[in-house]
Every structure is written in C-alpha cells, then in structure tokens.
Design an enzyme around this catalytic site. Structure first.
Site, short mmCIF file in Angstrom:
data_model
loop_
_atom_site.label_atom_id
_atom_site.label_comp_id
_atom_site.label_asym_id
_atom_site.label_seq_id
_atom_site.Cartn_x
_atom_site.Cartn_y
_atom_site.Cartn_z
N HIS A 54 44.23 37.16 25.65
CA HIS A 54 43.25 37.91 26.44
C HIS A 54 43.74 38.10 27.86
O HIS A 54 44.50 37.29 28.38
CB HIS A 54 41.89 37.21 26.45
CG HIS A 54 41.95 35.77 26.84
ND1 HIS A 54 42.35 34.77 25.97
CD2 HIS A 54 41.68 35.14 28.02
CE1 HIS A 54 42.31 33.60 26.59
NE2 HIS A 54 41.92 33.81 27.83
N HIS A 82 42.36 38.46 31.75
CA HIS A 82 41.23 38.26 32.66
C HIS A 82 41.25 39.39 33.71
O HIS A 82 42.31 39.68 34.27
CB HIS A 82 41.35 36.94 33.42
CG HIS A 82 41.21 35.71 32.58
ND1 HIS A 82 40.03 35.04 32.46
CD2 HIS A 82 42.10 35.03 31.84
CE1 HIS A 82 40.20 33.98 31.68
NE2 HIS A 82 41.45 33.95 31.28
P1 5GP Z 1 41.61 30.97 29.12
O1 5GP Z 1 41.50 29.70 29.91
O2 5GP Z 1 41.84 30.72 27.66
O3 5GP Z 1 42.60 31.95 29.73
O4 5GP Z 1 40.21 31.69 29.30
C1 5GP Z 1 39.20 31.65 28.35
C2 5GP Z 1 37.99 32.30 28.99
O5 5GP Z 1 37.06 32.58 27.95
C3 5GP Z 1 37.28 31.41 30.02
O6 5GP Z 1 37.22 32.11 31.26
C4 5GP Z 1 35.91 31.18 29.43
O7 5GP Z 1 34.88 31.18 30.37
C5 5GP Z 1 35.76 32.35 28.45
N1 5GP Z 1 34.92 32.05 27.30
C6 5GP Z 1 34.97 30.95 26.52
N2 5GP Z 1 34.07 31.03 25.52
C7 5GP Z 1 33.43 32.22 25.69
C8 5GP Z 1 32.38 32.85 24.97
O8 5GP Z 1 31.85 32.36 23.97
N3 5GP Z 1 31.97 34.06 25.44
C9 5GP Z 1 32.54 34.66 26.54
N4 5GP Z 1 32.05 35.84 26.92
N5 5GP Z 1 33.53 34.07 27.23
C10 5GP Z 1 33.96 32.87 26.81
#
Ligand code: 5GP
Ligand code: ZN
Length: 136
Positions: free
Chosen positions: A99, A101
C-alpha cells in the site's frame, strides 16, 4: 488472502471510507491517521511488498495516488503531501498487503520535522555503490 485485512476490505467483508476505485486499485481513508485525510492506495490483488507487485499494478497504484493525493491535498487544504511506502517490519510495515500512504502536510505539523541525513565518511559512498550495482 483470507487473513489479510486489506483483502477483506477489497472484498467488501470489512467496511472502509472509500475515496476511489478502479479495476486494479482501491483507495480509502486510513483508520488511524497520522494527519486528517491520511489515505491509503492498495492494489486489488494481494502482493506483500514492493518487491512482489508487478509493474501493471504498481503503475495503477501510483497513477491513483496522483489522483487521490491531489484530491486529499485540495480537500483538506494541505500545504504539502508525503507519499510513503513501508516494506517489512524493520521499515514499519504492519499490513502485509502492498500500500501507498498519502499523508497531507501542514506547516509546523510536527510530523517528520527533521530528515536525519548525514554525509558518508570518506570512501563509504563508493563502497556502498559497489555493493548495490551488481544487484540491479
Ligand atoms: P503500514 O504500517 O503497514 O505501512 O500501514 C498500515 C496502515 O493501515 C496503518 O496506517 C493503519 O492505521 C492502517 N490500517 C490498519 N487496519 C486498518 C483498517 O482496518 N482499515 C483502515 N482503513 N486502515 C487500517
Ligand atoms: Zn491482501
């Protein structure tokens, strides 16, 4: 992937605040935003990291990031925007579904205030370059 939260969102089994969708990509608001309007762009197919996603889906994600990023930027009245992408735990990845951000920024918002860059010691830049080049 059955146990992947983003796959469950894509399949409609979990809710999301959807911003944009096309054949390859879904974009929605992050549930724990680091700034108001913090959005995610995810490919509809499951790939765990940047090293797994094929060019067509990566392209679709970055093109969607441009569109959604512009909407977020305008919508929340931001004065900057970071595009961020984490791979593996050491880099802060918590969800193993690739993903991007999209993080709207405002002057003096206190997020990433100082870039922790410092120059290489003498000779180190060439040593590092020689390690990387054979892998390209
Ligand atoms: P990572 O640390 O993997 O780059 O970011 C994962 C992101 O996914 C985090 O910013 C977290 O807040 C978001 N996230 C985790 N679970 C969910 C969810 O169930 N729904 C949404 N909309 N965001 C999520
Ligand atoms: Zn997934």
């Amino acid at each position: 992937m059955l146990d992947c939260i983003f796959c469950q969102i894509i399949q409609g089994q979990l809710p999301c605040a959807r911003i944009y969708e096309d054949d390859r990509v879904l974009s929605f608001l992050d549930i724990n935003p680091v700034a108001r309007g913090h959005a995610l762009v995810v490919p509809k197919r499951h790939y765990s990291t940047l090293f797994h996603i094929p060019p067509e889906d990566l392209e679709a994600c970055i093109v969607a990031a441009k569109r959604v990023g512009a909407a977020v930027f305008k919508g929340v009245g931001a004065s900057g925007l970071n595009v961020l992408q984490n791979n593996y735990r050491a880099a802060g990845q918590l969800i193993d579904h690739f993903h991007l951000h999209l993080i709207p920024r405002h002057a003096h918002d206190g997020f990433f205030t100082a870039w922790p860059g410092k120059p290489y010691p003498t000779g180190e830049l060439d040593r590092i370059l020689r390690k990387i080049l054979p892998e390209v």
